[in-house]
Write a protein that holds these residues in place. Structure first.
Motif, short mmCIF file in Angstrom:
data_model
loop_
_atom_site.label_atom_id
_atom_site.label_comp_id
_atom_site.label_asym_id
_atom_site.label_seq_id
_atom_site.Cartn_x
_atom_site.Cartn_y
_atom_site.Cartn_z
N PHE A 174 -67.25 56.66 44.19
CA PHE A 174 -67.82 55.87 45.47
C PHE A 174 -69.14 56.66 45.61
CE2 PHE A 174 -63.01 57.65 46.39
CZ PHE A 174 -63.55 56.78 47.88
N SER A 175 -70.64 56.92 45.12
CA SER A 175 -71.78 56.95 45.50
C SER A 175 -72.18 55.69 44.21
CB SER A 175 -72.22 58.09 44.35
OG SER A 175 -71.82 59.64 45.29
N SER A 190 -63.05 62.11 52.81
CA SER A 190 -64.35 63.02 51.94
C SER A 190 -65.14 62.80 51.31
CB SER A 190 -64.05 64.31 51.84
OG SER A 190 -64.79 65.53 51.48
N ASN A 191 -64.39 61.60 50.83
CA ASN A 191 -65.29 61.71 49.07
C ASN A 191 -66.85 59.98 49.94
OD1 ASN A 191 -64.73 62.75 47.39
ND2 ASN A 191 -62.26 60.74 46.63
N LEU A 192 -66.37 59.31 50.35
CA LEU A 192 -66.81 58.29 51.42
C LEU A 192 -67.92 59.19 51.74
CD1 LEU A 192 -67.28 55.68 51.68
CD2 LEU A 192 -65.76 55.42 53.92
N ALA A 193 -67.50 59.38 52.89
CA ALA A 193 -68.18 60.79 53.82
C ALA A 193 -69.71 61.29 52.88
CB ALA A 193 -68.17 61.65 54.38
N PHE A 194 -69.33 62.28 51.76
CA PHE A 194 -70.79 62.29 51.60
C PHE A 194 -71.53 61.85 49.98
CE2 PHE A 194 -67.86 66.39 51.44
CZ PHE A 194 -69.41 67.30 51.33
N ALA A 195 -70.69 60.63 49.44
CA ALA A 195 -71.24 58.75 48.87
C ALA A 195 -72.38 58.91 49.74
CB ALA A 195 -70.57 58.70 48.72
N LEU A 196 -71.94 58.67 51.21
CA LEU A 196 -72.60 57.63 52.10
C LEU A 196 -74.15 58.22 52.64
CD1 LEU A 196 -69.90 56.05 54.81
CD2 LEU A 196 -71.89 54.34 53.64
N ARG A 197 -73.26 60.01 52.61
CA ARG A 197 -74.23 61.07 52.93
C ARG A 197 -75.95 60.85 51.51
NH1 ARG A 197 -73.69 67.02 51.55
NH2 ARG A 197 -73.98 66.49 50.14
N ALA A 198 -74.82 60.84 51.01
CA ALA A 198 -76.24 60.65 49.76
C ALA A 198 -76.77 59.67 49.40
CB ALA A 198 -76.03 61.46 47.95
#
Length: 160
Positions: free
Chosen positions: A15-16, A64-72
């Motif tokens: 995702f990142s 959750s994967n998408l949110a963590f990738a967007l955050r990173a």
């Protein structure tokens, strides 16, 4: 189930890479994408074999994967320019983490209501023994609070 969620969360690097490419147009080397193929395949295979598969758990983990990738990716993008003399990578991570914490409070209240108070009461109340079930000792509320804070701190430091 926890194991299923961890399986799907293994897709976070994919995702990142996808968010970096699709949102910012920053493409990585082909070797990076090639190295993600076994991860995606392994997650797909593991999901096929999961006995307690749940579409709700799957889509929640994907979100959750998408949110963590967007955050990173967004945090990395924010650090490219001059954002101030005190905003370092660890400080930015801390700010984003606190913002996410406060943002999750209304979501938790809407989703769970005030059942948290009932659960807290059950966690800190002794349960008497019954047939086939051992007695459960009451937890000290301060000890439980301390354990939750320490757990959160270690989780934060692990992601730092």
């Amino acid at each position: 189930p926890v194991s299923f969620t961890h399986i799907v969360k293994a897709l976070e690097p994919f995702f990142s890479a996808a968010v970096s490419a699709l949102v910012f147009g920053k493409w990585m080397k082909p070797q990076v994408y090639a190295s993600l193929i076994p991860v995606v395949g392994g997650v797909g295979y593991a999901c096929l074999k999961e006995r307690s598969f749940s579409w709700l758990a799957f889509w929640t983990a994907m979100g959750s994967n998408l949110a963590f990738a967007l955050r990173a990716v967004m945090s990395k993008a924010a650090m490219i320019g001059n954002v101030g003399e005190n905003i370092t990578s660890p400080n930015l991570f801390g700010i984003v983490t606190w913002f996410a914490f406060f943002q999750s409070i209304p979501v938790a209240l809407i989703g769970e209501g005030f059942s948290f108070l009932d659960l807290w009461s059950k966690a800190t109340t002794a349960v008497a023994a019954s047939e086939g079930v051992e007695a459960v000792e009451a937890s000290d509320p301060m000890e439980l609070t301390r354990a939750l804070i320490i757990s959160g701190l270690f989780h934060y430091l692990n992601n730092e």
